[in-house]
Design a protein around this motif. Structure first.
Motif, PDB file in Angstrom:
ATOM      1  N   TRP A 111       0.824  -1.214   0.000  1.00  0.00           N
ATOM      2  CA  TRP A 111       0.000   0.000   0.000  1.00  0.00           C
ATOM      3  C   TRP A 111       0.854   1.258   0.000  1.00  0.00           C
ATOM      4  CZ3 TRP A 111      -4.519   0.527  -1.806  1.00  0.00           C
ATOM      5  CH2 TRP A 111      -5.421  -0.524  -1.762  1.00  0.00           C
ATOM      6  N   PHE A 121     -14.872  -4.740  -6.263  1.00  0.00           N
ATOM      7  CA  PHE A 121     -15.034  -3.453  -5.596  1.00  0.00           C
ATOM      8  C   PHE A 121     -16.532  -3.274  -5.475  1.00  0.00           C
ATOM      9  CE2 PHE A 121     -15.413   1.006  -4.910  1.00  0.00           C
ATOM     10  CZ  PHE A 121     -14.233   1.411  -4.293  1.00  0.00           C
ATOM     11  N   ASP A 157      -9.591 -10.540  -3.849  1.00  0.00           N
ATOM     12  CA  ASP A 157      -9.474  -9.197  -3.264  1.00  0.00           C
ATOM     13  C   ASP A 157     -10.863  -8.572  -3.290  1.00  0.00           C
ATOM     14  OD1 ASP A 157      -8.781  -6.653  -2.442  1.00  0.00           O
ATOM     15  OD2 ASP A 157      -7.397  -6.266  -4.082  1.00  0.00           O
ATOM     16  N   TRP A 158     -11.391  -8.281  -2.119  1.00  0.00           N
ATOM     17  CA  TRP A 158     -12.733  -7.721  -1.953  1.00  0.00           C
ATOM     18  C   TRP A 158     -12.582  -6.388  -1.250  1.00  0.00           C
ATOM     19  CZ3 TRP A 158     -15.714  -6.375   2.293  1.00  0.00           C
ATOM     20  CH2 TRP A 158     -17.096  -6.337   2.133  1.00  0.00           C
ATOM     21  N   VAL A 159     -13.111  -5.310  -1.831  1.00  0.00           N
ATOM     22  CA  VAL A 159     -12.930  -3.960  -1.288  1.00  0.00           C
ATOM     23  C   VAL A 159     -14.288  -3.295  -1.087  1.00  0.00           C
ATOM     24  CG1 VAL A 159     -11.918  -1.684  -1.706  1.00  0.00           C
ATOM     25  CG2 VAL A 159     -10.697  -3.742  -2.459  1.00  0.00           C
ATOM     26  N   GLN A 164     -10.389  -3.855   2.996  1.00  0.00           N
ATOM     27  CA  GLN A 164      -9.997  -4.812   1.963  1.00  0.00           C
ATOM     28  C   GLN A 164      -9.893  -6.170   2.640  1.00  0.00           C
ATOM     29  OE1 GLN A 164      -5.835  -4.661   0.835  1.00  0.00           O
ATOM     30  NE2 GLN A 164      -6.370  -5.088  -1.285  1.00  0.00           N
ATOM     31  N   LEU A 217      -8.530  -9.870   1.730  1.00  0.00           N
ATOM     32  CA  LEU A 217      -7.729 -10.631   0.766  1.00  0.00           C
ATOM     33  C   LEU A 217      -7.657 -12.092   1.157  1.00  0.00           C
ATOM     34  CD1 LEU A 217      -4.583  -8.340   0.670  1.00  0.00           C
ATOM     35  CD2 LEU A 217      -6.235  -8.586  -1.162  1.00  0.00           C
TER      36      LEU A 217
END
Length: 139
Positions: free
Chosen positions: A14, A37, A119-121, A107, A109
């Motif tokens: 990040w 997303f 990856d879920w945001v 997030q 992961l």
């Protein structure tokens, strides 16, 4: 020890992204990773593949120039073959009217052997949409 290494890697990734290295986002991605997303905005996505994920990141940075991220928390669980990582982020970007877009996001992961497979945001999509509307008015 393993969890500390993964948390450190997440923070470093990040940090690289915040410095403009968008490829840091895809460096640890599996070729067939899934990225989501959540929300009904221009950023909303459900895609597969490392290339599509990188293209999404580039489009987001283009849409909100100066987009930055600050990690507040990283939680890691599991083993190298099935690691779960939760990251809490502060998100910001300068807006055309001189104000700053500010948001928070999470997030979630899943890693397998150090490669991101999911990856879920989620972030406040109302605040995001307001920022996107403002940038669209100027374009």
């Amino acid at each position: 020890m393993y969890r500390m290494i993964v948390a450190s890697k997440a923070r470093a990734t990040w940090r690289r992204i915040a410095e403009g290295d968008l490829e840091a986002a895809s460096d640890m991605a599996h070729a067939d990773m899934r990225f989501r997303f959540i929300g009904h905005t221009a950023f909303g996505a459900d895609l597969r593949g490392k290339d599509a994920f990188l293209a999404w990141f580039r489009a987001a940075a283009e849409r909100l120039p100066g987009l930055t991220f600050q990690v507040h928390d990283v939680l890691v669980g599991g083993w190298p073959w099935n690691t779960r990582v939760a990251v809490r982020l502060a998100i910001s970007a300068p807006l055309p009217d001189g104000t700053t877009y500010r948001n928070e996001g999470v997030q979630w992961l899943r890693l397998r052997w150090g490669r991101m497979v999911d990856d879920w945001v989620l972030e406040d999509t109302v605040a995001l949409q307001q920022a996107l509307d403002q940038t669209a008015r100027v374009a």
